[in-house]
Enzyme design. Sequence first.
Site, PDB file in Angstrom:
ATOM      1  CB  CYS A  70      34.389   9.852  18.256  1.00  0.00           C
ATOM      2  SG  CYS A  70      33.165   9.180  19.409  1.00  0.00           S
ATOM      3  CG  ASN A  92      29.456  11.525  22.780  1.00  0.00           C
ATOM      4  OD1 ASN A  92      28.565  12.017  23.450  1.00  0.00           O
ATOM      5  ND2 ASN A  92      30.707  11.563  23.171  1.00  0.00           N
ATOM      6  CB  CYS A 146      33.862   4.001  21.079  1.00  0.00           C
ATOM      7  SG  CYS A 146      32.707   2.641  20.783  1.00  0.00           S
ATOM      8  CB  SER A 177      34.357  11.622  21.992  1.00  0.00           C
ATOM      9  OG  SER A 177      33.074  11.110  21.771  1.00  0.00           O
TER      10      SER A 177
END
Length: 159
Positions: free
Chosen positions: A10, A13, A15, A17
């Site tokens: 994402c 990194n 939220c 992923s």
Amino acid sequence: MKRTAVLFVCMGNICRSPLAQGIFSHLVEKQQIRERFTIDSAGTGGWHAGNPPDPRSIAIAHRHGIDISGQSARQIHQADFEIFDLILAMDEDNLARLRASCPEQHRHKLHLFSHYASGRRESVPDPYYGSEDGFQTVYNMLFDGCISVLEKMGLGRAS
């Protein structure tokens, strides 16, 4: 047996992923197939490198019996394109960023998470600026998607 290396990506990194990494890890552990995988997550940006996941991501994972509190954010590295077999971006923007930096010979590894998982071309929304409800919505999407990824790999129903 070669391990299948899966990377969830994402923006920062913290939220989406890390939640995907935690959910996927949880599912493969439940199926007792952890030894078949290398599982990690990264961000296309490095602003949060070294930080733990967002407290709301940690809380929603915890509510579902998953501990992601030991993870630490990192930015994707060029070596990741070589190391990982499957790189799943949470949205079109991050997929475009990955494509821009990925060597041509590894671009076949890059996929939009939802498209790879279910054939739907939709983004997993970034819950960072929203409410707690957004984290539950993202958790649900990621859980269903991770089950589909495992099914696509021929590993059966993983719920």
